[in-house]
Write a protein that holds these residues in place. Structure first.
Motif: not given
Length: 212
Positions: A116-120
């Motif tokens: 999720l953090l990578d996507a954001l």
């Protein structure tokens, strides 16, 4: 927007009908110095109000919200908070059909915190994630863009989409504000336009022609 060019953490608005999602994302953000959750909304209408109030850099938007279609919510978000990046949040099984005009990418709901953090962070840097209008232009469902080609109105498409998600006429009536008989009438017209005899045939045919 480049996160290295701004001061302070990126501001994230979470739009999801389940408070536990907000809690989970907030917990993840709490351990991440470059990200902070500035607001939470349960519906598209609440999302617009929250975006006006908080001016987020990023919006994590649940695909299955009550009210307006995700594409309309994204359009309204762009209008009230220009420059905001929007990431669609949906079940992994719906990723292939979830490309939405205006979205900057998709992230599955079962993604782990690192994913999720990578996507954001990727979207914040200007990357076009899989599922964005550019990233999957050749593979995406035409959705609302081709409604006229198949003779459907926006309301008929909205009801068809909700039928495809397994909602009953009563449930569709409740979230759209229509009477159950009105929903039934709209869907009967959709059946005729798609040359389908029932819900299953309508959904299958709509998928075959790229509407879903």
């Amino acid at each position: 927007m480049n996160s290295s060019e701004r001061r302070g953490p990126l501001r994230l608005l979470v739009v999801d009908g389940h408070p536990i999602v907000h809690a989970g994302v907030s917990s993840t953000a709490a351990t991440t110095p470059w990200l902070t959750v500035v607001g939470y909304a349960k519906t598209g209408q609440e999302a617009i109000a929250a975006a006006k109030a908080h001016r987020p850099d990023l919006v994590l938007l649940d695909l299955r919200l009550p009210g307006p279609l995700a594409a309309q919510v994204i359009h309204d978000l762009r209008a009230c908070a220009p420059g905001t990046k929007v990431i669609i949040y949906c079940s992994r099984g719906r990723l292939d059909g979830a490309v939405i005009d205006g979205a900057d990418g998709l992230v599955p709901k079962d993604a782990d915190p690192a994913e999720l953090l990578d996507a954001l962070h990727g979207v914040a840097r200007g990357e076009r994630l899989p599922g964005s209008a550019d990233g999957l232009a050749k593979q995406c469902s035409p959705g609302v863009r081709d409604l006229k080609k198949h003779g459907l109105t926006r309301r008929e498409f909205e009801i068809l989409r909700r039928v495809a998600m397994g909602e009953t006429n009563a449930e569709i009536a409740r979230v759209t504000g229509l009477a159950s008989n009105t929903v039934k009438t709209y869907f009967q017209r959709t059946l005729e336009k798609l040359d389908a005899r029932n819900r299953v045939e309508a959904v299958v045919h709509a998928a075959e022609i790229g509407l879903l």
